[in-house]
Write a protein that holds these residues in place. Structure first.
Motif, short mmCIF file in Angstrom:
data_model
loop_
_atom_site.label_atom_id
_atom_site.label_comp_id
_atom_site.label_asym_id
_atom_site.label_seq_id
_atom_site.Cartn_x
_atom_site.Cartn_y
_atom_site.Cartn_z
N TYR A 453 0.98 -1.26 -0.07
CA TYR A 453 0.09 -0.04 -0.06
C TYR A 453 0.64 1.31 0.11
CZ TYR A 453 -4.93 -1.57 -0.14
OH TYR A 453 -5.87 -2.17 -0.54
N GLY A 454 2.22 0.89 -0.19
CA GLY A 454 3.22 2.42 -0.43
C GLY A 454 2.92 2.78 -1.82
N ASN A 455 2.38 1.85 -2.57
CA ASN A 455 2.26 1.98 -3.99
C ASN A 455 1.37 2.77 -4.49
OD1 ASN A 455 1.80 1.95 -6.86
ND2 ASN A 455 2.48 -0.28 -7.25
N PRO A 456 1.30 4.11 -4.94
CA PRO A 456 0.07 4.97 -5.09
C PRO A 456 -1.08 4.45 -5.69
CG PRO A 456 2.02 5.84 -6.30
CD PRO A 456 2.52 4.86 -5.38
N TYR A 457 -0.70 3.47 -6.89
CA TYR A 457 -1.59 3.01 -7.59
C TYR A 457 -2.62 2.14 -6.78
CZ TYR A 457 0.51 4.32 -12.13
OH TYR A 457 0.95 4.93 -13.11
N THR A 458 -2.13 1.64 -5.76
CA THR A 458 -2.88 0.62 -4.83
C THR A 458 -3.73 1.37 -3.86
OG1 THR A 458 -1.17 -0.75 -4.71
CG2 THR A 458 -2.69 -1.10 -2.94
N TRP A 459 -3.35 2.48 -3.26
CA TRP A 459 -4.26 3.20 -2.22
C TRP A 459 -5.16 3.83 -2.88
CZ3 TRP A 459 -4.22 8.18 -1.70
CH2 TRP A 459 -2.69 8.83 -2.09
N ILE A 460 -4.67 4.56 -4.19
CA ILE A 460 -5.57 5.62 -4.85
C ILE A 460 -6.94 4.63 -5.21
CG2 ILE A 460 -6.06 6.98 -6.72
CD1 ILE A 460 -3.07 8.00 -6.56
N THR A 461 -6.68 3.72 -5.76
CA THR A 461 -7.60 2.94 -6.41
C THR A 461 -8.72 2.27 -5.15
OG1 THR A 461 -6.25 1.95 -8.32
CG2 THR A 461 -8.35 0.74 -7.73
N SER A 462 -7.96 1.92 -4.10
CA SER A 462 -8.67 1.51 -3.10
C SER A 462 -9.86 2.62 -2.47
CB SER A 462 -8.00 0.91 -2.04
OG SER A 462 -7.54 -0.22 -2.43
N THR A 463 -9.08 3.75 -2.38
CA THR A 463 -9.81 4.90 -1.97
C THR A 463 -10.97 5.23 -2.79
OG1 THR A 463 -7.80 5.84 -0.90
CG2 THR A 463 -9.40 7.38 -1.41
N ILE A 464 -10.94 5.34 -4.23
CA ILE A 464 -12.00 5.28 -5.05
C ILE A 464 -12.93 4.31 -5.01
CG2 ILE A 464 -12.59 5.49 -7.55
CD1 ILE A 464 -9.80 6.59 -7.98
N PHE A 465 -12.79 3.34 -4.69
CA PHE A 465 -13.50 2.24 -4.39
C PHE A 465 -14.66 2.71 -3.07
CE2 PHE A 465 -11.44 -1.71 -6.54
CZ PHE A 465 -11.63 -0.97 -7.92
N VAL A 466 -13.56 2.87 -2.02
CA VAL A 466 -14.73 3.24 -0.70
C VAL A 466 -15.24 4.35 -1.05
CG1 VAL A 466 -14.09 4.00 1.46
CG2 VAL A 466 -12.78 2.27 0.66
N LEU A 467 -14.97 5.29 -1.79
CA LEU A 467 -15.81 6.68 -1.82
C LEU A 467 -16.86 6.30 -2.74
CD1 LEU A 467 -12.91 9.34 -2.72
CD2 LEU A 467 -14.01 9.04 -0.64
N PHE A 468 -16.56 5.60 -3.82
CA PHE A 468 -17.93 5.11 -4.53
C PHE A 468 -18.90 4.53 -3.65
CE2 PHE A 468 -19.66 2.68 -8.25
CZ PHE A 468 -20.41 3.65 -8.70
N ALA A 469 -18.45 3.56 -2.88
CA ALA A 469 -19.25 2.77 -1.90
C ALA A 469 -20.05 3.60 -1.06
CB ALA A 469 -18.52 1.72 -1.03
N ILE A 470 -19.43 4.65 -0.57
CA ILE A 470 -19.90 5.60 0.49
C ILE A 470 -20.82 6.44 -0.35
CG2 ILE A 470 -19.52 7.63 1.87
CD1 ILE A 470 -16.90 6.71 2.47
N GLY A 471 -20.69 7.04 -1.61
CA GLY A 471 -21.99 7.59 -2.24
C GLY A 471 -22.86 6.77 -2.35
N LEU A 472 -22.76 5.64 -2.86
CA LEU A 472 -24.13 4.68 -2.98
C LEU A 472 -24.57 4.25 -1.66
CD1 LEU A 472 -22.61 2.00 -5.25
CD2 LEU A 472 -24.40 3.32 -5.87
N PHE A 473 -24.27 4.25 -0.53
CA PHE A 473 -24.75 4.05 0.75
C PHE A 473 -25.47 5.40 1.30
CE2 PHE A 473 -24.36 4.54 5.40
CZ PHE A 473 -25.49 3.60 5.87
N ALA A 474 -24.95 6.46 0.91
CA ALA A 474 -25.54 7.90 1.27
C ALA A 474 -26.65 8.05 0.40
CB ALA A 474 -24.45 8.88 1.01
N ARG A 475 -26.81 7.60 -0.78
CA ARG A 475 -27.90 7.75 -1.57
C ARG A 475 -29.11 6.90 -1.09
NH1 ARG A 475 -28.83 6.00 -8.03
NH2 ARG A 475 -30.90 6.28 -8.06
#
Length: 492
Positions: A453-475
């Motif tokens: 998770y020191g690789n930016p490609y890894t944690w950025i992609t995971s963060t986008i997944f989490v934000l998308f999930a939060i958006g769906l949950f908030a909806r």
């Protein structure tokens, strides 16, 4: 008035025929939706591949390291007909080497460091290219869908003479069909250049083999080789006599002098270990749309010429530009984000188009709640199945199991949605499944690949997944969200 020559139709037969016609239309729209959604996700295939198989970045590879990696590939795959070396680039800092039997990551010294298997990424690309059908047939099917999409975009303009005058008229309240029609028409106008370009280039890619066969029959006495060579260049005649491995390092070392404006990103050694072997180095020209110019070298690393994608005939340059134009593989992250936005809009256009159809039927008193619900299941079930197959991939499931899970799951979801006959409820359930599966993917991935998770490609992609999930949950928590039925009240 003269009587009709046709016999009087049986009402039940007519109703069944209309239902069958609707089901076939639903299937075509569903397949087109899957192709468009998978293509939208595939724009980020490099980033997803990094996330799926995270490794330490490699910023540069010396000619000596490239030669060493090729020697290791031929030692592990002695019967391979090609050796592939994928060199690091600015937006893809990794080194991958392999042959016909698979690829492995490599380090800066050229040592092979492990498997480079991205089963879900491979599944996604195969789905978008071929719909998981046999490649030669599946690519033609997808290309035909591209032709249909171009025709639909053009016919849509012709069928709506006020489409430009109303380009910014978007009604979000009122009669459900009008709301959906405005959404469909406005997005169609705003994204029409993207839709036509992407659909047309996809059709060109898919129908290339058919075009070659037809032109070969009409102009080359059935021989496809001259036509292919006119586009991709000629290859030296094969010679299977044994020989030492070609000097890839010398070819790479000569590139700055041969093509100072080209950045090598792929090396292909054809027929390694034979007297007829030769090296092709693909160089990226950052100010061009071409996939890359191909520079050819003999076994000793002597330059033999380039194929002409950068300065050849206009048709050759266009053919070489189709791939990057179709996938948005130019202009960096900004272009990828734009392609993702326009691709999402295209998926909404397709979904809204079918919604309009079902709403019109409801207004006429001929509602089809089961098919409408099945359509809702396909629209929300497709991204949900993407996340479920990704989760299965992280759990070690790969190969043919992923397409079986996707298509089998799609059938179950569509049938289940039809039986439930409530498109609102079906959408709510599948959106919930989608955000839960996204979070499950991130949690499992973090547990497996915590050290990467020191690789930016890894944690950025995971963060986008989490934000998308939060958006769906908030909806789902928004009062009234998803509770307004699309059928007009008079039809319910």
């Amino acid at each position: 008035m003269a009587s009709s020559i046709w016999p009087k139709a049986n009402k039940r037969l007519v109703d069944r025929s209309l239902s069958a016609h609707s089901v076939m239309g639903l299937l075509v729209s569903a397949v087109m939706f899957i192709v468009c959604l998978s293509g939208t996700v595939a724009v980020f295939e490099d980033e997803i591949g990094w996330w799926e198989r995270p490794t330490a970045p490699v910023l540069a590879v010396t000619p000596e390291a490239a030669q060493a990696s090729a020697e290791r590939v031929i030692a592990t795959q002695p019967d391979t007909s090609h050796i592939y070396l994928y060199l690091p680039r600015d937006n893809w800092p990794r080194f991958v080497a392999g042959g016909d039997d698979g690829l492995e990551t490599a380090n800066t010294e050229g040592a092979l460091t492990g498997n480079y298997e991205t089963p879900w990424n491979d599944f996604l690309i195969h789905l978008h290219y071929y719909l998981n059908l046999p490649p030669s047939f599946g690519m033609i099917v997808v290309a035909i869908l591209g032709v249909m999409l171009v025709a639909m975009a053009i016919s849509g303009f012709l069928a709506h003479p006020r489409i430009f005058r109303d380009a910014f008229r978007l009604r979000r309240k009122g009669q459900a069909r009008i709301v959906q029609a405005d959404l469909h028409n406005r997005l169609s106008v705003w994204t029409s250049p993207f839709t036509i370009v992407v659909a047309a280039t996809g059709a060109m890619i898919g129908l290339f083999s058919v075009i070659v066969l037809v032109l070969a029959q009409t102009s080359f006495d059935g021989n496809t080789r001259p036509l292919v060579e006119a586009v991709f260049g000629e290859e030296p005649p094969p010679d299977a006599s044994p020989a030492g491995l070609a000097d890839i390092g010398a070819a790479l070392a000569a590139m700055p002098e041969v093509a100072p404006d080209a950045d090598p990103f792929l090396v292909v050694l054809h027929d390694p270990g034979t007297a007829g072997q030769h090296v092709s180095i693909y160089g990226e020209h950052h100010d061009r749309l071409i996939y890359g110019e191909t520079y050819n070298f003999d076994a000793s690393g002597n330059f033999m010429g380039h194929e002409g994608a950068s300065d050849g005939e206009a048709g050759q340059q266009i053919a070489s530009s189709v791939y990057r134009l179709h996938f948005g593989d130019f202009g960096g992250l900004a272009v990828k984000l734009a392609y993702a936005l326009f691709g999402t809009a295209l998926c909404i256009i397709i979904a809204a188009g079918m919604n309009i159809y079902f709403l019109k039927r409801a207004e006429r008193g001929a509602a089809m709640p089961r098919l409408f619900s099945a359509w809702s299941a396909l629209v929300w079930g497709t991204p949900a199945l993407f996340t479920l197959t990704l989760l299965a991939s992280l759990m070690g499931i790969s190969g043919t199991w992923l397409p079986l899970l996707f298509w089998g799951g799609g059938l179950v979801i569509a049938v289940g949605g039809g039986l439930l006959a409530d498109h609102i409820r079906v959408g709510q359930i599948l959106r919930m499944l989608l955000w839960i599966a996204l979070l499950a993917n991130v949690a499992l991935h973090a547990a497996i690949h915590a050290e990467n998770y020191g690789n930016p490609y890894t944690w950025i992609t995971s963060t986008i997944f989490v934000l998308f999930a939060i958006g769906l949950f908030a909806r789902s928590l928004t009062p009234g969200s998803g509770k307004t039925r699309l059928e007009p009240s008079a039809a319910e």
